[in-house]
Design a protein around this motif. Structure first.
Motif, PDB file in Angstrom:
ATOM      1  N   PRO A 122      -7.873  -0.291  -4.602  1.00 35.57           N
ATOM      2  CA  PRO A 122      -7.161   0.449  -3.548  1.00 35.57           C
ATOM      3  C   PRO A 122      -7.499   0.084  -2.199  1.00 35.57           C
ATOM      4  O   PRO A 122      -8.387  -0.931  -2.087  1.00 35.57           O
ATOM      5  CB  PRO A 122      -7.839   1.804  -4.085  1.00 35.57           C
ATOM      6  CG  PRO A 122      -8.566   1.606  -5.378  1.00 35.57           C
ATOM      7  CD  PRO A 122      -8.952   0.155  -5.496  1.00 35.57           C
ATOM      8  N   SER A 123      -6.590   0.429  -1.329  1.00 35.28           N
ATOM      9  CA  SER A 123      -6.650   0.226   0.119  1.00 35.28           C
ATOM     10  C   SER A 123      -8.014   0.460   0.540  1.00 35.28           C
ATOM     11  O   SER A 123      -8.602   1.477   0.323  1.00 35.28           O
ATOM     12  CB  SER A 123      -5.518   0.617   0.905  1.00 35.28           C
ATOM     13  OG  SER A 123      -5.695   0.456   2.209  1.00 35.28           O
ATOM     14  N   ALA A 124      -8.554  -0.521   1.303  1.00 37.82           N
ATOM     15  CA  ALA A 124      -9.882  -0.450   1.946  1.00 37.82           C
ATOM     16  C   ALA A 124     -11.014  -0.385   1.019  1.00 37.82           C
ATOM     17  O   ALA A 124     -12.165  -0.188   1.619  1.00 37.82           O
ATOM     18  CB  ALA A 124      -9.965   0.910   2.742  1.00 37.82           C
ATOM     19  N   GLU A 136       4.286  -2.654  -3.139  1.00 38.22           N
ATOM     20  CA  GLU A 136       3.553  -2.097  -2.114  1.00 38.22           C
ATOM     21  C   GLU A 136       2.619  -3.052  -1.305  1.00 38.22           C
ATOM     22  O   GLU A 136       2.120  -3.988  -2.134  1.00 38.22           O
ATOM     23  CB  GLU A 136       2.823  -0.908  -3.079  1.00 38.22           C
ATOM     24  CG  GLU A 136       1.939  -0.205  -2.251  1.00 38.22           C
ATOM     25  CD  GLU A 136       0.852   0.271  -2.999  1.00 38.22           C
ATOM     26  OE1 GLU A 136      -0.085   1.160  -2.398  1.00 38.22           O
ATOM     27  OE2 GLU A 136       0.919   0.599  -4.212  1.00 38.22           O
ATOM     28  N   ASP A 137       2.372  -2.640  -0.162  1.00 36.16           N
ATOM     29  CA  ASP A 137       1.597  -3.908   0.678  1.00 36.16           C
ATOM     30  C   ASP A 137       0.011  -2.801   0.367  1.00 36.16           C
ATOM     31  O   ASP A 137       0.025  -1.865   1.367  1.00 36.16           O
ATOM     32  CB  ASP A 137       2.081  -3.963   1.937  1.00 36.16           C
ATOM     33  CG  ASP A 137       1.211  -4.797   2.784  1.00 36.16           C
ATOM     34  OD1 ASP A 137       1.676  -4.879   3.905  1.00 36.16           O
ATOM     35  OD2 ASP A 137       0.218  -5.161   2.366  1.00 36.16           O
ATOM     36  N   LYS A 138      -0.585  -3.390  -0.485  1.00 42.25           N
ATOM     37  CA  LYS A 138      -2.036  -2.551  -0.501  1.00 42.25           C
ATOM     38  C   LYS A 138      -2.923  -2.993   0.230  1.00 42.25           C
ATOM     39  O   LYS A 138      -3.972  -2.190   0.452  1.00 42.25           O
ATOM     40  CB  LYS A 138      -2.262  -2.916  -2.093  1.00 42.25           C
ATOM     41  CG  LYS A 138      -1.594  -2.503  -2.944  1.00 42.25           C
ATOM     42  CD  LYS A 138      -1.913  -2.516  -4.315  1.00 42.25           C
ATOM     43  CE  LYS A 138      -2.354  -3.742  -4.797  1.00 42.25           C
ATOM     44  NZ  LYS A 138      -1.105  -4.450  -5.095  1.00 42.25           N
ATOM     45  N   HIS A 139      -2.892  -3.885   1.279  1.00 39.01           N
ATOM     46  CA  HIS A 139      -3.929  -4.359   1.939  1.00 39.01           C
ATOM     47  C   HIS A 139      -3.522  -4.574   3.445  1.00 39.01           C
ATOM     48  O   HIS A 139      -4.600  -4.945   4.244  1.00 39.01           O
ATOM     49  CB  HIS A 139      -4.623  -5.805   1.321  1.00 39.01           C
ATOM     50  CG  HIS A 139      -5.072  -5.509   0.123  1.00 39.01           C
ATOM     51  ND1 HIS A 139      -6.089  -4.922  -0.247  1.00 39.01           N
ATOM     52  CD2 HIS A 139      -4.440  -6.044  -1.111  1.00 39.01           C
ATOM     53  CE1 HIS A 139      -6.197  -5.033  -1.469  1.00 39.01           C
ATOM     54  NE2 HIS A 139      -5.134  -5.672  -2.214  1.00 39.01           N
ATOM     55  N   THR A 140      -2.463  -3.707   4.061  1.00 40.29           N
ATOM     56  CA  THR A 140      -2.313  -4.076   5.341  1.00 40.29           C
ATOM     57  C   THR A 140      -2.191  -2.662   6.115  1.00 40.29           C
ATOM     58  O   THR A 140      -1.765  -2.347   6.955  1.00 40.29           O
ATOM     59  CB  THR A 140      -0.858  -4.745   5.545  1.00 40.29           C
ATOM     60  OG1 THR A 140       0.192  -4.017   4.643  1.00 40.29           O
ATOM     61  CG2 THR A 140      -1.159  -6.303   5.069  1.00 40.29           C
ATOM     62  N   GLY A 141      -2.691  -1.823   5.192  1.00 39.21           N
ATOM     63  CA  GLY A 141      -2.715  -0.209   6.143  1.00 39.21           C
ATOM     64  C   GLY A 141      -1.241   0.498   6.064  1.00 39.21           C
ATOM     65  O   GLY A 141      -1.150   1.067   7.088  1.00 39.21           O
ATOM     66  N   GLY A 142      -0.506  -0.070   5.260  1.00 44.48           N
ATOM     67  CA  GLY A 142       0.998   0.562   5.027  1.00 44.48           C
ATOM     68  C   GLY A 142       1.739   0.046   5.873  1.00 44.48           C
ATOM     69  O   GLY A 142       2.892   0.737   6.325  1.00 44.48           O
TER      70      GLY A 142
END
Length: 207
Positions: free
Chosen positions: A109-111, A168-174
C-alpha cells in the motif's frame, strides 16, 4: 472537404476511446498456502477453519492478484525440519511451520514498506487452527467483520482486500488522478480538426 473532416473527426474520437487503458482490477490481500510434497498449493479453507497436523508447513503471501489462480506464492524453499528444528515436540501439542512472505514494494500500500520474509515454528494445542498458530508467532493480527485476514504482524497498517487497478499509481501520492497528457493532446487535436472543418464549410458557402 466537410464530409472528409467529419469522417476524420469521428475516427479520432473512436481512436481516443479505444486507446484509453482499461486497467485490470486485482485485490490486495493475504493469500493462504499449504506446502505439499515441496510445492505450494492454494489452501481450500481459511486459516480460521483449517486444522493442520503436527509437521505441516503453511505459508502466507501478501500481494495484488485477481483470484486464486493468479495469486503469488510464498517465495523461497523451506521445510518443516528447517523451520522447527529447534522446537521440541510436546505431548498434547503440535508444531506448525509457518512461512510469512510480506510481498514486494510493488504490491505494498502507499507509504508502506513490506517487512522481510520470515519463518516461525508455532507450538500450539493439538486442536488449534492455522489462525491460532499464526497468532502465537506473528501478532498483531487484524481481521475485518467477515473474518477476512487483513494484517499479519501489523502489516499492512490499514486496508483489507481492497481493489487495485493495474493502472493505479501506488507510489507517487496519487499523482495520476488528473487527466493524462495523452488526453490533453487528443482534445487539442479534436479542437483543431473541428475548427478546420468549420473553416472549410464557411469557405464553400462563400465560394
Amino acid at each position: 472537404m466537410t464530409r472528409r473532416a467529419t469522417l476524420l473527426l469521428t475516427t479520432l474520437f473512436l481512436t481516443l476511446g479505444l486507446a484509453a487503458p482499461a486497467g485490470a482490477t486485482g485485490y490486495r490481500y493475504w493469500s493462504f498456502w499449504t506446502l505439499d510434497s515441496g510445492h505450494w498449493t492454494y489452501a481450500t479453507q481459511g486459516p480460521s477453519t483449517a486444522r493442520p497436523a503436527d509437521g505441516d508447513v503453511q505459508g502466507f503471501r501478501f500481494s495484488v492478484s485477481e483470484d486464486s489462480g493468479d495469486a503469488a506464492k510464498p517465495r523461497g524453499a523451506t521445510s518443516f525440519a528447517a523451520i522447527c528444528a529447534r522446537t521440541p515436540a510436546v505431548r498434547g501439542e503440535k508444531r506448525i511451520a509457518l512461512l510469512i512472505d510480506f510481498g514486494t514494494a510493488k504490491d505494498a500500500p502507499s507509504a508502506e514498506q513490506p517487512p522481510a520474509r520470515r519463518t516461525a515454528c508455532a507450538r500450539v494445542p493439538s486442536d488449534a487452527t492455522t489462525a491460532d498458530a499464526l497468532a502465537a508467532v506473528a501478532k498483531p493480527l487484524r481481521y475485518d467483520t467477515n473474518a477476512l485476514l487483513c494484517a499479519i504482524a501489523g502489516y499492512p497498517a490499514k486496508g483489507c482486500g481492497e481493489q487495485v487497478s493495474s493502472a493505479e499509481d501506488k507510489h507517487t501520492g496519487g499523482g495520476g488522478s488528473g487527466p493524462s497528457a495523452g488526453l490533453w493532446v487528443g482534445a487539442g487535436a479534436v479542437a483543431l480538426l473541428g475548427a478546420a472543418a468549420a473553416w472549410q464549410a464557411r469557405r464553400r458557402r462563400h465560394a
